[in-house]
Design an enzyme around this catalytic site. Structure first.
Site, short mmCIF file in Angstrom:
data_model
loop_
_atom_site.label_atom_id
_atom_site.label_comp_id
_atom_site.label_asym_id
_atom_site.label_seq_id
_atom_site.Cartn_x
_atom_site.Cartn_y
_atom_site.Cartn_z
N ARG A 126 0.58 -1.00 0.16
CA ARG A 126 -0.17 0.10 0.07
C ARG A 126 0.51 0.71 -0.01
O ARG A 126 0.84 2.40 -0.96
CB ARG A 126 -0.88 0.20 1.62
CG ARG A 126 -2.62 -0.14 0.89
CD ARG A 126 -2.89 -0.84 2.50
NE ARG A 126 -1.85 -2.41 2.26
CZ ARG A 126 -2.45 -3.20 2.31
NH1 ARG A 126 -3.09 -3.57 1.07
NH2 ARG A 126 -2.36 -4.57 1.31
N THR A 127 1.69 1.37 1.26
CA THR A 127 2.62 2.93 1.28
C THR A 127 3.37 2.59 -0.06
O THR A 127 3.29 3.99 -0.52
CB THR A 127 3.05 3.24 2.73
OG1 THR A 127 2.29 2.43 3.47
CG2 THR A 127 3.80 4.32 2.99
N LYS A 165 25.46 -6.57 1.05
CA LYS A 165 27.14 -6.89 1.12
C LYS A 165 27.67 -5.34 2.36
O LYS A 165 29.00 -5.97 2.62
CB LYS A 165 27.85 -6.25 -0.20
CG LYS A 165 27.33 -6.69 -1.55
CD LYS A 165 28.08 -5.85 -2.37
CE LYS A 165 27.83 -5.90 -3.61
NZ LYS A 165 27.78 -4.96 -4.56
N ARG A 225 10.96 2.77 4.24
CA ARG A 225 10.44 2.21 5.91
C ARG A 225 11.56 1.48 6.17
O ARG A 225 12.49 0.81 5.58
CB ARG A 225 9.41 1.51 5.02
CG ARG A 225 9.13 0.61 5.49
CD ARG A 225 7.66 -0.37 5.12
NE ARG A 225 6.58 0.82 5.58
CZ ARG A 225 4.99 0.47 5.55
NH1 ARG A 225 4.90 -0.45 5.27
NH2 ARG A 225 4.30 1.29 5.82
N HIS A 250 4.26 6.05 11.70
CA HIS A 250 4.30 6.39 10.18
C HIS A 250 3.83 7.17 10.39
O HIS A 250 2.26 7.23 10.04
CB HIS A 250 3.35 5.06 10.58
CG HIS A 250 3.10 4.12 8.68
ND1 HIS A 250 3.45 5.58 7.71
CD2 HIS A 250 2.62 3.30 8.03
CE1 HIS A 250 2.98 4.62 6.58
NE2 HIS A 250 2.87 4.17 6.41
C1 NCD Z 1 0.36 -0.39 8.76
C2 NCD Z 1 2.24 -0.25 8.20
O1 NCD Z 1 2.90 -0.62 7.37
O2 NCD Z 1 2.62 0.40 9.69
N1 NCD Z 1 0.01 -0.77 7.05
C3 NCD Z 1 0.46 0.75 6.27
O3 NCD Z 1 1.14 1.80 5.97
N2 NCD Z 1 -0.45 1.35 5.25
C4 NCD Z 1 -0.33 -0.89 9.34
C5 NCD Z 1 0.17 -2.43 9.39
O4 NCD Z 1 1.09 -2.84 8.14
O5 NCD Z 1 -0.69 -3.02 10.26
#
Ligand code: NCD
Length: 322
Positions: free
Chosen positions: A68-69, A98, A119, A148
């Site tokens: 998603r993100t 590496k 991320r 987040h």
């Molecule tokens: C969330 C995350 O990555 O923290 N997902 C997201 O970014 N849409 C929630 C999750 O993974 O549960």
């Protein structure tokens, strides 16, 4: 070497700032972000999305699985006329395997791009990346169980769109306040506004970190911890459910004992819901919301996804403006 603070307060000026935590935000900055988001929605609806990222390249550096993100950022950038360098699971495919340090990785990718979205499974990595970067702003797309911010921004936008305000709200958040970075970031965001109440529903072993609870309370938000669905208040404006964060458990028995305990079902909604509330979830959904709830007009989770695209478009435009 740049001389700026990694987690500098935004104070209504996003230009070239890192976005690491909801703690950098104030109400003025959120107002600006939401106004920009609304303008973008209007323009895109007319098939005229602003091309504010034309000529810009943004790196998406995702060390932790994401669909998603990652796609939301990728799509947001392209709709604004920008381009991406995309790196998913670099531990499998890049020099990180590496033994390259994070600082070196950041310095390499900032040579290729104007901004880095990162991320990582380890808390604090976005901050470390921001300290290592010399030119490119860093956007935190989730660092372990810590924060987040872009998810919280789209969650706040969704709440504002629905209720026309971000104060005087009552929310119930479940199922894993200990590990959920989206619950933590959203709670921090709501605590910028007066008179909000957050009920945290979880098993006892998944209570939110007391330091975070203290911080939220200090900012004036009422926090009530509950451990049974029978204690859900019937007057809540929103329920915000996020899956139990399986990947953050060291003992799988702790995960299994919590799984499915607080799922939203049509029955629970009948007992504890009200007609004006909304049901939110950052997704992915695992077991925390029964699919039979999806047809209920109060189910807002797919609407959140759409808002996420526009809020990310607005955020990136504001950071790279000029
Ligand atoms: C969330 C995350 O990555 O923290 N997902 C997201 O970014 N849409 C929630 C999750 O993974 O549960």
């Amino acid at each position: 070497m740049k001389n700026r603070i990694a987690d500098e307060l935004i104070k209504g000026d996003f230009v070239h700032k890192n976005i690491l935590s909801l703690s950098q935000f104030d109400r003025k900055s959120l107002d600006l972000l939401f106004a920009t988001t609304r303008k973008i929605i209007t323009k895109c609806k007319q098939n005229k999305c602003p091309q504010s990222l034309a000529g810009k390249i943004i790196t998406l550096l995702f060390f932790e699985p994401s669909s998603r993100t990652f796609s939301s950022f990728s799509s947001a950038i392209k709709r604004l006329g920008g381009q991406t360098v995309e790196y998913q699971n670099p531990m499998e495919t890049s020099s990180a395997v590496k033994g390259e340090s994070l600082a070196d990785t950041i310095r390499v990718f900032e040579s290729y791009s104007d901004l880095i979205v990162i991320r990582h499974q380890t808390e604090g990595t976005a901050q470390a990346a921001a300290e290592a970067a010399r030119f490119a702003p860093i956007v935190n797309a989730g660092d372990g169980g810590h924060e987040h911010p872009t998810q919280a921004l789209l969650d706040l936008f969704t709440l504002h769109q629905k209720f026309g305000r971000l104060d005087n709200l009552v929310g119930v958040m479940s199922t894993d306040p200990l590990h959920s970075r989206t619950i933590r970031s959203l709670a921090l965001g709501l605590s910028l506004y007066p008179n909000n109440t957050i009920y945290l529903l979880s098993p006892k072993h998944l209570r939110m970190n007391p330091e975070v609870v203290k911080e939220i309370k200090k900012r004036g938000t009422k926090v009530v911890e509950i451990f049974d669905t029978k204690d859900i208040p019937t007057q809540a404006n929103f329920w915000y459910w996020n899956r139990i964060q399986k990947e953050r458990f060291s003992d799988t028995r702790d995960y299994e004992s919590a799984l499915g305990k607080f799922s939203i079902t049509p029955q629970l909604l009948k007992e504890k819901g009200n007609k004006d509330m909304i049901i939110m979830d950052p997704l992915p959904r695992v077991e925390e919301i029964d699919p039979r709830v999806d047809e209920d007009p109060r189910a807002y989770y797919f609407h959140q996804v759409r808002n996420g695209l526009f809020v990310r478009m607005a955020l990136l435009s504001l950071i790279l403006r000029g």
